[in-house]
Design a protein around this motif. Sequence first.
Motif, PDB file in Angstrom:
ATOM      1  N   GLN A 100       0.706  -1.131  -0.051  1.00  0.00           N
ATOM      2  CA  GLN A 100       0.101  -0.110  -0.295  1.00  0.00           C
ATOM      3  C   GLN A 100       1.043   1.188   0.137  1.00  0.00           C
ATOM      4  N   MET A 101       1.276   1.975  -0.756  1.00  0.00           N
ATOM      5  CA  MET A 101       1.347   3.422  -1.282  1.00  0.00           C
ATOM      6  C   MET A 101       0.517   4.169  -0.605  1.00  0.00           C
ATOM      7  N   PRO A 102       1.712   5.061  -0.087  1.00  0.00           N
ATOM      8  CA  PRO A 102       1.157   6.307   0.984  1.00  0.00           C
ATOM      9  C   PRO A 102      -0.411   7.309   0.000  1.00  0.00           C
ATOM     10  N   GLY A 103      -1.256   7.215   0.834  1.00  0.00           N
ATOM     11  CA  GLY A 103      -2.567   7.857   0.410  1.00  0.00           C
ATOM     12  C   GLY A 103      -3.229   6.375  -0.701  1.00  0.00           C
ATOM     13  N   LYS A 104      -2.794   5.551  -1.287  1.00  0.00           N
ATOM     14  CA  LYS A 104      -2.861   4.916  -2.274  1.00  0.00           C
ATOM     15  C   LYS A 104      -3.764   3.435  -1.885  1.00  0.00           C
ATOM     16  N   GLY A 105      -4.360   2.381  -2.808  1.00  0.00           N
ATOM     17  CA  GLY A 105      -4.537   1.612  -2.301  1.00  0.00           C
ATOM     18  C   GLY A 105      -4.090   0.152  -2.292  1.00  0.00           C
ATOM     19  N   LEU A 106      -4.753  -0.905  -2.446  1.00  0.00           N
ATOM     20  CA  LEU A 106      -4.375  -2.001  -2.145  1.00  0.00           C
ATOM     21  C   LEU A 106      -3.812  -3.202  -3.052  1.00  0.00           C
ATOM     22  N   GLU A 107      -2.813  -3.449  -3.385  1.00  0.00           N
ATOM     23  CA  GLU A 107      -2.123  -4.506  -4.378  1.00  0.00           C
ATOM     24  C   GLU A 107      -1.291  -5.558  -3.799  1.00  0.00           C
ATOM     25  N   TRP A 108      -2.012  -7.031  -4.330  1.00  0.00           N
ATOM     26  CA  TRP A 108      -1.847  -7.981  -4.286  1.00  0.00           C
ATOM     27  C   TRP A 108       0.045  -8.284  -4.696  1.00  0.00           C
ATOM     28  N   MET A 109       0.993  -8.781  -3.892  1.00  0.00           N
ATOM     29  CA  MET A 109       2.858  -8.889  -4.612  1.00  0.00           C
ATOM     30  C   MET A 109       2.651 -10.001  -5.415  1.00  0.00           C
ATOM     31  N   GLY A 110       2.952 -11.416  -4.183  1.00  0.00           N
ATOM     32  CA  GLY A 110       2.940 -12.259  -4.138  1.00  0.00           C
ATOM     33  C   GLY A 110       2.560 -13.696  -3.298  1.00  0.00           C
ATOM     34  N   ILE A 111       2.707 -14.639  -3.734  1.00  0.00           N
ATOM     35  CA  ILE A 111       2.242 -15.968  -2.586  1.00  0.00           C
ATOM     36  C   ILE A 111       2.989 -16.719  -2.323  1.00  0.00           C
ATOM     37  N   ILE A 112       3.841 -16.904  -1.086  1.00  0.00           N
ATOM     38  CA  ILE A 112       4.269 -18.574  -1.441  1.00  0.00           C
ATOM     39  C   ILE A 112       3.804 -19.757  -0.086  1.00  0.00           C
ATOM     40  N   TYR A 113       3.939 -20.538  -0.462  1.00  0.00           N
ATOM     41  CA  TYR A 113       3.637 -22.073  -0.110  1.00  0.00           C
ATOM     42  C   TYR A 113       4.866 -22.535   1.381  1.00  0.00           C
ATOM     43  N   SER A 116       2.441 -11.759  -8.450  1.00  0.00           N
ATOM     44  CA  SER A 116       1.878 -10.544  -9.521  1.00  0.00           C
ATOM     45  C   SER A 116       2.857 -10.062 -10.064  1.00  0.00           C
ATOM     46  N   PRO A 117       2.858 -10.162 -11.497  1.00  0.00           N
ATOM     47  CA  PRO A 117       3.018  -9.236 -12.607  1.00  0.00           C
ATOM     48  C   PRO A 117       4.137  -8.249 -12.640  1.00  0.00           C
ATOM     49  N   SER A 118       3.094  -7.695 -11.994  1.00  0.00           N
ATOM     50  CA  SER A 118       3.882  -6.117 -11.122  1.00  0.00           C
ATOM     51  C   SER A 118       5.180  -6.288 -10.250  1.00  0.00           C
ATOM     52  N   PHE A 119       4.887  -7.472  -9.636  1.00  0.00           N
ATOM     53  CA  PHE A 119       6.286  -7.865  -9.089  1.00  0.00           C
ATOM     54  C   PHE A 119       7.208  -8.485  -9.015  1.00  0.00           C
ATOM     55  N   GLN A 120       7.160  -9.163 -10.177  1.00  0.00           N
ATOM     56  CA  GLN A 120       7.899 -10.914 -11.035  1.00  0.00           C
ATOM     57  C   GLN A 120       9.395  -9.327 -11.599  1.00  0.00           C
ATOM     58  N   GLY A 121      10.366 -10.173 -10.186  1.00  0.00           N
ATOM     59  CA  GLY A 121      11.506 -10.113 -10.944  1.00  0.00           C
ATOM     60  C   GLY A 121      11.981  -8.654  -9.747  1.00  0.00           C
ATOM     61  N   GLN A 122      11.011  -7.955  -9.095  1.00  0.00           N
ATOM     62  CA  GLN A 122      11.433  -7.304  -8.286  1.00  0.00           C
ATOM     63  C   GLN A 122      11.287  -7.692  -6.608  1.00  0.00           C
TER      64      GLN A 122
END
Lengths: 116, 106
Positions: A39-52, A61-67
Amino acid sequence: EVQLVQSGAEVKKPGESLKMSCKVSGYNFGNYWIGWVRQMPGKGLEWMGIIYPRDSDSRYSPSFQGQVTLSVDKSISTAYLQWSSLKASDTAMYYCVTVNGYFNYWSQGTLVTVSS
Amino acid sequence: DIQMTQSPSTLSASVGDRVTITCRASQSISSWLAWYQQKPGRAPKVLIYKASSLESGVPSRFSGSGSGTEFTLTISSLQPDDFATYYCQQYHSLWSFGQGTKVEIK
């Protein structure tokens, strides 16, 4: 009682690395996927990834893959989110969650500030 | 990617009002939708899952409905504790959130 407790707030410079933790208690750590949300300042929620936790199978998430990189240490029921080189745009609150389809339990969050 | 769109972005209401927030999915998500409440400085908390199932401990004034691409969250009688931001989330295909609806005091 299920609890997810994250490590404390971080202040970093651009280019530095960071590994934050999320310690889980109150249930069998291997039973549920663990997710991460930004959650960036003043912004909404973004799913980044999950792990089992049982086998460290991860989905990003494609937005966070490799980051970012997700990992776990089953011996201490702890999940991790790490960056190798932070940017100013990584400044945000980060939450870990348990995944039961939806995100049913949330941590208190860790604020990361990246500034030169 | 499934896009989630909430309306309105901001809603001004008074204590006791009936409040409805709408969430639309860019493709059918069946009933795989959750609603969350977030207060300033706090982590989100789930209210509703599977479109209409009330999470344990959540007051019965909250209800959810819908399936496919259109969903609603209704607060039957707004209480002072309900002024917050609300997010919908689909979990049919990976996960994605709506942009949020801030419920503020009129």
